[in-house]
Write a protein that holds these residues in place. Structure first.
Motif, mmCIF file in Angstrom:
data_model
loop_
_atom_site.group_PDB
_atom_site.id
_atom_site.type_symbol
_atom_site.label_atom_id
_atom_site.label_comp_id
_atom_site.label_asym_id
_atom_site.label_seq_id
_atom_site.Cartn_x
_atom_site.Cartn_y
_atom_site.Cartn_z
ATOM 1 N N THR A 44 41.963 -33.857 5.967
ATOM 2 C CA THR A 44 41.802 -34.441 7.302
ATOM 3 C C THR A 44 41.365 -35.894 7.238
ATOM 4 O O THR A 44 41.802 -36.722 8.054
ATOM 5 C CB THR A 44 40.780 -33.623 8.109
ATOM 6 N N GLU A 97 42.656 -30.491 24.543
ATOM 7 C CA GLU A 97 42.006 -29.188 24.713
ATOM 8 C C GLU A 97 43.032 -28.075 24.888
ATOM 9 O O GLU A 97 42.847 -26.967 24.359
ATOM 10 C CB GLU A 97 41.058 -29.239 25.916
ATOM 11 N N SER A 182 34.377 -18.675 7.709
ATOM 12 C CA SER A 182 33.744 -19.970 7.426
ATOM 13 C C SER A 182 34.800 -21.070 7.288
ATOM 14 O O SER A 182 34.590 -22.203 7.735
ATOM 15 C CB SER A 182 32.903 -19.880 6.154
ATOM 16 N N GLU A 185 36.038 -21.889 10.855
ATOM 17 C CA GLU A 185 35.028 -22.652 11.579
ATOM 18 C C GLU A 185 34.968 -24.093 11.083
ATOM 19 O O GLU A 185 34.810 -25.037 11.876
ATOM 20 C CB GLU A 185 33.670 -21.980 11.454
ATOM 21 N N GLY A 186 35.105 -24.278 9.781
ATOM 22 C CA GLY A 186 35.109 -25.631 9.238
ATOM 23 C C GLY A 186 36.306 -26.432 9.717
ATOM 24 O O GLY A 186 36.186 -27.625 10.036
ATOM 25 N N ILE A 188 37.902 -25.942 12.516
ATOM 26 C CA ILE A 188 37.707 -26.216 13.949
ATOM 27 C C ILE A 188 36.780 -27.413 14.138
ATOM 28 O O ILE A 188 37.026 -28.275 14.997
ATOM 29 C CB ILE A 188 37.155 -24.962 14.656
ATOM 30 N N VAL A 189 35.719 -27.478 13.341
ATOM 31 C CA VAL A 189 34.803 -28.632 13.427
ATOM 32 C C VAL A 189 35.544 -29.923 13.103
ATOM 33 O O VAL A 189 35.359 -30.953 13.773
ATOM 34 C CB VAL A 189 33.607 -28.421 12.471
ATOM 35 N N GLU A 190 36.398 -29.899 12.070
ATOM 36 C CA GLU A 190 37.166 -31.092 11.715
ATOM 37 C C GLU A 190 38.124 -31.486 12.840
ATOM 38 O O GLU A 190 38.284 -32.677 13.131
ATOM 39 C CB GLU A 190 37.948 -30.831 10.428
ATOM 40 N N GLU A 192 37.731 -30.892 16.056
ATOM 41 C CA GLU A 192 36.957 -31.442 17.162
ATOM 42 C C GLU A 192 36.546 -32.891 16.879
ATOM 43 O O GLU A 192 36.634 -33.758 17.764
ATOM 44 C CB GLU A 192 35.723 -30.571 17.406
ATOM 45 N N ALA A 193 36.111 -33.143 15.656
ATOM 46 C CA ALA A 193 35.719 -34.509 15.299
ATOM 47 C C ALA A 193 36.920 -35.450 15.348
ATOM 48 O O ALA A 193 36.831 -36.580 15.853
ATOM 49 C CB ALA A 193 35.090 -34.519 13.903
ATOM 50 N N SER A 194 38.067 -34.989 14.835
ATOM 51 C CA SER A 194 39.278 -35.814 14.852
ATOM 52 C C SER A 194 39.748 -36.068 16.275
ATOM 53 O O SER A 194 40.214 -37.174 16.599
ATOM 54 C CB SER A 194 40.386 -35.124 14.049
ATOM 55 N N SER A 196 37.886 -36.223 19.019
ATOM 56 C CA SER A 196 36.997 -37.212 19.643
ATOM 57 C C SER A 196 37.335 -38.620 19.168
ATOM 58 O O SER A 196 37.361 -39.581 19.961
ATOM 59 C CB SER A 196 35.540 -36.882 19.321
#
Length: 217
Positions: A44, A97, A182, A185-186, A188-190, A192-194, A196
Motif C-alpha cells: 500500500t 465509502e 487480523s 483488519e490490517g 481495512i485500516v490501510e 481507511e488511511a489511504s 483519507s
C-alpha cells in the motif's frame, strides 16, 4: 500400531462424520482465504507513493488507469474517489465509502463460516462423548451394576474419540480464523488511511486549481 482412520471414525460413532465434514469445510475456507487475501494484499505504501505523485500533477486519468491495473481492494476504492475528483468533498467521501461497503465484505467472506466450524466441531465432539456415557450408564443399569471396568473402558474410550476429534479440528481452525481476521483488519485500516489521504489530495488539488483560475481571470 497406528489405527486406520476409517476404523477410528467407526469407533467414534455417527457424530464423527459431521465433525469430518466440518474439517473439510474449514480446510476449503482456509485455502480460499490464503489465495484471496494474497491477491488482495499489495504494498500500500508503494501504491500510495505512485498515486500521490500522479495526482499532484493532476494526471487523474493516469491514476484511474493505475487503479485498473492493480487488482486490489484499495485500488478499487481509490478509483471510486478519483472518478469524483471534480465533485465536492462530501461526494468524494461518499463514493469511497460506498466502494468500501462493497470491498470489506469481500475481504471478510467465509470468515463467519470458519468461526462456525471452530464452534460446532468441539460441541459435536462433546455431544458424542455424552452420548457414549449415556450408553455406558445404560449398560451398567441393564447389568444391575455387575460390571467390570474393562466392560466399560472400550465404550467410554470410543466416546471420548469424538471430543478429541472435535478439538483436533477446532484448535487449528481458531488459529487460522484469528490470523485471517487480523490480516483483514490490517487491510481495512490501510484502506481507511489511504482513503483519507486521497480525499485530502483531491480537495487540495481542486483548491489550487480554483485559486489559479481566479488569478488568471
Amino acid at each position: 500400531m497406528p489405527m486406520d482412520p476409517i476404523a477410528i471414525m467407526e469407533q467414534g460413532g455417527i457424530l464423527m462424520w459431521p465433525i469430518f465434514v466440518c474439517s473439510l469445510i474449514a480446510l476449503a475456507i482456509v485455502l480460499e482465504k490464503f489465495v484471496s487475501l494474497r491477491r488482495a494484499d499489495i504494498d500500500t505504501r508503494e501504491f500510495m507513493d505512485t498515486m500521490r505523485q500522479v495526482l499532484r500533477q493532476n494526471r487523474t486519468q493516469e491514476a484511474v488507469e493505475i487503479c485498473d491495473e492493480t487488482d486490489a481492494p484499495v485500488a478499487r476504492i481509490m478509483k471510486a474517489g478519483i472518478l469524483k475528483h471534480d465533485r465536492p468533498k462530501e461526494d468524494i467521501r461518499e463514493a469511497i465509502e460506498d466502494a468500501g461497503r462493497f470491498e470489506i465484505p469481500r475481504l471478510e467472506r467465509y470468515l463467519s463460516g470458519l468461526a462456525t466450524c471452530a464452534t460446532v466441531a468441539p460441541m459435536l465432539g462433546l455431544l458424542g462423548t455424552v452420548q457414549g456415557m449415556i450408553k455406558a450408564f445404560a449398560k451398567i443399569q441393564n447389568m444391575r451394576g455387575q460390571v467390570n471396568p474393562s466392560d466399560l473402558a472400550e465404550g467410554i474410550g470410543n466416546a471420548l474419540l469424538t471430543t478429541a476429534a472435535g478439538l483436533a479440528v477446532a484448535i487449528p481452525v481458531v488459529i487460522f480464523y484469528n490470523y485471517f481476521l487480523s490480516r483483514v483488519e490490517g487491510m481495512i485500516v490501510e484502506m481507511e488511511a489511504s482513503s483519507s489521504e486521497l480525499i485530502d489530495l483531491l480537495t487540495r488539488n481542486r483548491r489550487a486549481l480554483d485559486l489559479i483560475t481566479k488569478v488568471l481571470l
